[in-house]
Scaffold this motif. Structure first.
Motif, PDB file in Angstrom:
ATOM      1  N   PRO A   1       0.427  -0.935  -0.078  1.00  0.00           N
ATOM      2  CA  PRO A   1      -0.311  -0.087   0.567  1.00  0.00           C
ATOM      3  C   PRO A   1       0.531   1.262  -0.122  1.00  0.00           C
ATOM      4  N   VAL A   2       0.523   2.278  -0.612  1.00  0.00           N
ATOM      5  CA  VAL A   2       1.477   3.634  -0.721  1.00  0.00           C
ATOM      6  C   VAL A   2       0.117   4.586  -0.479  1.00  0.00           C
ATOM      7  N   ILE A   3       0.297   5.007   0.878  1.00  0.00           N
ATOM      8  CA  ILE A   3      -0.137   6.242   1.779  1.00  0.00           C
ATOM      9  C   ILE A   3       0.754   8.087   0.794  1.00  0.00           C
TER      10      ILE A   3
ATOM     11  N   ASP B   1      -5.192   7.246 -10.181  1.00  0.00           N
ATOM     12  CA  ASP B   1      -5.248   7.506  -9.006  1.00  0.00           C
ATOM     13  C   ASP B   1      -5.114   5.920  -8.639  1.00  0.00           C
ATOM     14  N   THR B   2      -4.349   5.070  -9.328  1.00  0.00           N
ATOM     15  CA  THR B   2      -4.235   3.324  -8.883  1.00  0.00           C
ATOM     16  C   THR B   2      -2.936   3.402  -7.725  1.00  0.00           C
ATOM     17  N   LEU B   3      -2.128   4.008  -8.556  1.00  0.00           N
ATOM     18  CA  LEU B   3      -0.897   4.455  -8.184  1.00  0.00           C
ATOM     19  C   LEU B   3      -0.318   4.689  -6.290  1.00  0.00           C
ATOM     20  N   PHE B   4      -2.066   5.358  -5.616  1.00  0.00           N
ATOM     21  CA  PHE B   4      -1.934   5.090  -4.546  1.00  0.00           C
ATOM     22  C   PHE B   4      -3.208   4.750  -3.965  1.00  0.00           C
TER      23      PHE B   4
ATOM     24  N   ILE C   1      -3.032   2.832   8.411  1.00  0.00           N
ATOM     25  CA  ILE C   1      -2.392   1.774   8.510  1.00  0.00           C
ATOM     26  C   ILE C   1      -3.298   0.086   9.167  1.00  0.00           C
ATOM     27  N   GLU C   2      -3.941   0.632  10.044  1.00  0.00           N
ATOM     28  CA  GLU C   2      -4.482   0.365  11.026  1.00  0.00           C
ATOM     29  C   GLU C   2      -5.498  -0.575  10.234  1.00  0.00           C
TER      30      GLU C   2
END
Length: 276
Positions: free
Chosen positions: A70-72, A83-86, A241-242
């Motif tokens: 996952p990219v935040i 916008d699927t890059l993140f 993240i949680e």
């Protein structure tokens, strides 16, 4: 203990090789095998183009995506239509910040003719684009406002001071400075004081960020209005993240809550109670 906090760092690298090298150094120096949040730090518009070009740092994000990582993104948004890059983005609504400043200006100034100096941030940054758009809308809706000067101060105190000093030397008259961050406002204030002018009396200053030093200037009536840019993103990143760890749905975009300050709602107690 590692699961109790979020580890974040950043890189000035603009190409893929440089980013890969910085990641290796970060992992070694931080003595860890993973980093929750890795950021491309403060790119200019030209550097954003380099980051997103073939061989740019963005390729590291693509590889992370392909690996299922996952990219935040925090604060600044990447320039890409995909916008699927993140997974998620957390940050400020910069257009709303600009509109908030304009709405405040319309109250105390009323129909008073304004001659506005606009100190922009790094051209192409999301903060500059949004805050400029807010002012442009205000100029459109208030025909008695005149934009007498606009240029980039690069978000720095030195450049903000230089631009205002040049205007004063050229005898350009103005009564409002719209500075897109506190650092440029500090430079503008220094330039005004060096010229024997009184910030807040001879020239009204609108600023953004609401850092502690800037709020001291609001309290001293040197800055008329300061729109907050809330930097406390850590808890929001942790919450996302949680959720990801539980395979729960996460918001694509999260706008942080932000306030704005003038002499009426700024106090010593409030300044001391803030976390930044």
């Amino acid at each position: 203990i590692r699961g109790r906090f979020i580890l974040a760092t950043k890189s000035m690298a603009r190409d893929k090789a440089g980013m890969a090298k910085d990641i290796d150094i970060s992992l070694k120096n931080l003595r860890t095998d993973h980093i929750e949040l890795y950021q491309c730090h403060n790119p200019s518009l030209a550097q954003l183009e380099q980051i997103t070009a073939p061989g740019g740092a963005l390729e590291a994000l693509l590889e992370a995506k392909a690996a299922g990582i996952p990219v935040i993104i925090v604060d600044r948004m990447i320039v890409s239509e995909d916008d699927t890059l993140f997974t998620s983005w957390i940050g400020s609504d910069f257009r709303t910040q600009g509109a908030k400043a304009v709405a405040w200006m319309e109250e105390p100034f009323g129909d008073k003719p304004l001659r506005i100096v606009h100190l922009q941030g790094n051209i192409g940054s999301s903060a500059q684009i949004g805050r400029t758009a807010g002012l442009d809308e205000g100029l459109k809706n208030n025909p008695h406002w005149e934009l007498v000067y606009r240029d980039s101060g690069d978000f720095t105190q030195a450049k903000g001071q230089e631009l205002v000093e040049d205007l004063l030397a050229d005898n350009i008259s103005f009564n409002v400075i719209f500075a897109e961050n506190d650092n440029m406002a500090y430079g503008a204030i220094d330039a005004l004081k060096n010229a024997g002018l009184v910030p807040g009396k001879d020239v009204s200053i609108i600023s953004f960020d609401a850092n502690r030093a800037a709020l001291e200037m609001v309290l001293a009536s040197e800055i008329a209005y300061d729109v907050e840019c809330n930097p406390l993103h850590g808890p929001r990143v942790q919450a996302i993240i949680e959720k990801l760890e539980k395979n729960a749905a996460t918001p694509k975009l999260t706008y942080v809550e932000e306030s704005a300050f003038d002499i009426d709602n700024t106090s010593r107690e409030m300044i001391e109670s803030r976390g930044y």
